[in-house]
Scaffold this active site. Structure first.
Site, PDB file in Angstrom:
ATOM      1  N   SER A   8       0.839  -1.198   0.000  1.00  0.00           N
ATOM      2  CA  SER A   8       0.000   0.000   0.000  1.00  0.00           C
ATOM      3  C   SER A   8       0.871   1.244   0.000  1.00  0.00           C
ATOM      4  O   SER A   8       1.640   1.494   0.935  1.00  0.00           O
ATOM      5  CB  SER A   8      -0.899   0.001   1.235  1.00  0.00           C
ATOM      6  N   HIS A  33      -1.285  -1.010  -4.365  1.00  0.00           N
ATOM      7  CA  HIS A  33      -2.564  -0.587  -3.781  1.00  0.00           C
ATOM      8  C   HIS A  33      -2.504   0.907  -3.464  1.00  0.00           C
ATOM      9  O   HIS A  33      -1.562   1.371  -2.827  1.00  0.00           O
ATOM     10  CB  HIS A  33      -2.793  -1.411  -2.507  1.00  0.00           C
ATOM     11  N   ASP A  35      -4.639   4.100  -1.763  1.00  0.00           N
ATOM     12  CA  ASP A  35      -5.732   4.454  -0.863  1.00  0.00           C
ATOM     13  C   ASP A  35      -6.169   5.892  -1.093  1.00  0.00           C
ATOM     14  O   ASP A  35      -5.403   6.819  -0.858  1.00  0.00           O
ATOM     15  CB  ASP A  35      -5.272   4.279   0.590  1.00  0.00           C
ATOM     16  N   MET A  37      -8.665   8.883  -0.037  1.00  0.00           N
ATOM     17  CA  MET A  37      -9.520   9.294   1.095  1.00  0.00           C
ATOM     18  C   MET A  37      -9.966  10.738   0.918  1.00  0.00           C
ATOM     19  O   MET A  37      -9.165  11.583   0.510  1.00  0.00           O
ATOM     20  CB  MET A  37      -8.731   9.182   2.397  1.00  0.00           C
ATOM     21  N   HIS A  66      -8.444   1.845  -4.044  1.00  0.00           N
ATOM     22  CA  HIS A  66      -9.399   1.675  -2.942  1.00  0.00           C
ATOM     23  C   HIS A  66     -10.008   3.039  -2.619  1.00  0.00           C
ATOM     24  O   HIS A  66      -9.337   3.895  -2.039  1.00  0.00           O
ATOM     25  CB  HIS A  66      -8.613   1.091  -1.745  1.00  0.00           C
ATOM     26  N   MET A  68     -12.102   5.454  -0.596  1.00  0.00           N
ATOM     27  CA  MET A  68     -12.758   5.726   0.681  1.00  0.00           C
ATOM     28  C   MET A  68     -13.396   7.104   0.550  1.00  0.00           C
ATOM     29  O   MET A  68     -12.908   8.104   1.084  1.00  0.00           O
ATOM     30  CB  MET A  68     -11.725   5.664   1.817  1.00  0.00           C
ATOM     31  N   MET A 137     -12.141  -5.210   5.170  1.00  0.00           N
ATOM     32  CA  MET A 137     -11.213  -4.381   5.946  1.00  0.00           C
ATOM     33  C   MET A 137     -10.953  -5.045   7.298  1.00  0.00           C
ATOM     34  O   MET A 137     -11.895  -5.402   8.010  1.00  0.00           O
ATOM     35  CB  MET A 137     -11.801  -2.974   6.172  1.00  0.00           C
ATOM     36  N   ASP A 176      -7.123  -6.111   4.252  1.00  0.00           N
ATOM     37  CA  ASP A 176      -6.377  -4.857   4.245  1.00  0.00           C
ATOM     38  C   ASP A 176      -6.436  -4.254   5.638  1.00  0.00           C
ATOM     39  O   ASP A 176      -7.532  -3.977   6.141  1.00  0.00           O
ATOM     40  CB  ASP A 176      -7.017  -3.929   3.195  1.00  0.00           C
TER      41      ASP A 176
HETATM   42  C1  DX5 Z   1      -6.383   1.871   5.543  1.00  0.00           C
HETATM   43  C2  DX5 Z   1      -5.942   1.497   4.155  1.00  0.00           C
HETATM   44  C3  DX5 Z   1      -4.840   0.511   4.077  1.00  0.00           C
HETATM   45  C4  DX5 Z   1      -3.556   0.908   4.759  1.00  0.00           C
HETATM   46  C5  DX5 Z   1      -3.014  -0.359   5.366  1.00  0.00           C
HETATM   47  O1  DX5 Z   1      -7.486   2.703   5.437  1.00  0.00           O
HETATM   48  O2  DX5 Z   1      -7.026   0.960   3.419  1.00  0.00           O
HETATM   49  O3  DX5 Z   1      -4.594   0.119   2.732  1.00  0.00           O
HETATM   50  O4  DX5 Z   1      -2.596   1.442   3.902  1.00  0.00           O
HETATM   51  O5  DX5 Z   1      -1.915  -0.033   6.154  1.00  0.00           O
HETATM   52  P1  DX5 Z   1      -1.237  -1.083   7.147  1.00  0.00           P
HETATM   53  O6  DX5 Z   1      -0.805  -2.259   6.331  1.00  0.00           O
HETATM   54  O7  DX5 Z   1      -0.110  -0.297   7.710  1.00  0.00           O
HETATM   55  O8  DX5 Z   1      -2.285  -1.438   8.154  1.00  0.00           O
HETATM   56 ZN    ZN Z   2      -6.600   0.146   1.346  1.00  0.00          ZN
END
Ligand code: DX5
Ligand code: ZN
Length: 223
Positions: A8, A33, A35, A37, A66, A68, A137, A176
């Site tokens: 990620s 990956h 993220d 947000m 992903h 969010m 998640m 994840d």
């Molecule tokens: C959290 C994200 C993850 C995050 C995971 O909202 O969706 O992808 O990067 O990070 P680790 O592996 O550090 O928990």
């Molecule tokens: Zn993620």
């Protein structure tokens, strides 16, 4: 079954995103990956389509995006154009889920669906035929570096069983949040075959070795 490890980029050095995207590919990552947000669906803000476009330029592996976002339906085209291979939307987001999954497919992108840790797995069942993968998640989304929630394993189990029963043996089941070789093995034992890991891989001394460790642990424990 194909086992995939997805570093990620949220855990990368934001002053060196290009270098760290390349580093994941060089270490043997199956996908990268990203993220996204919006500061509304989750309290944090992270990156947008321009970072996906940058990754598309610098790596050849698939890009797992992903979302969010409260309104992911408004941004599907932007992320498709930026080069997403898969776009994952949260079941808890404020949009017509079936229509949004359909619009992802129409953009030529693989649709995925995401469940928060406290969303019952059964809520995903009506959309099973529309998605190529389901992400459970294993932390509440928003931040990297949180602790894995073992209680989510019951959802992973329900979804793997449902996908097998409906003849969708190739459905990706992803976890994840707080994933490392140990929690990855536990997830595989319950039916997961795709593993997102931020902190574990980007903070590792040798990312390539840890990607192998995680993939091997998954392969040996998958049932
Ligand atoms: C959290 C994200 C993850 C995050 C995971 O909202 O969706 O992808 O990067 O990070 P680790 O592996 O550090 O928990
Ligand atoms: Zn993620």
């Amino acid at each position: 079954m194909k086992f995939e490890v997805l570093p990620s980029l949220l855990a990368a050095d934001f002053g060196n995103l290009e270098r760290d995207a390349r580093r994941a590919e060089a270490a043997g990552a199956d996908q990268l990956h990203l993220d996204i947000m919006d500061g509304h669906f989750v309290p944090n803000l992270s990156m947008g389509p321009d970072v996906v476009a940058m990754a598309k330029q610098v790596v050849g592996i698939p890009l797992s995006v992903h979302l969010m976002l409260t309104n992911p339906d408004r941004y599907i085209e932007r992320f498709a154009e930026a080069g997403a291979t898969t776009i994952q939307i949260h079941l808890e987001s404020d949009c017509d889920i079936a229509a949004t999954l359909q619009s992802i497919r129409e953009c030529g992108v693989r649709p995925g669906m995401v469940l928060n840790p406290d969303t019952p797995a059964e809520k995903a069942l009506p959309f099973l035929d529309q998605v190529d993968e389901i992400l459970c998640m294993t932390v509440f989304p928003g931040y990297g570096g949180q602790s894995f929630m073992p209680e989510v394993m019951s959802s992973v189990k329900v979804l793997r069983k449902a996908s097998n029963q409906s003849g969708r043996n190739n459905l990706g089941i992803m976890v994840d949040g707080g994933i490392n070789a140990e929690t990855g093995a536990l997830s595989a034992l319950n039916g997961a075959n795709m593993f997102v890991a931020g902190t574990y891989l980007y903070r590792a001394e040798d990312m390539a070795r840890e990607i192998l460790n995680l993939r091997n642990a998954a392969e040996q424990n998958f049932v």
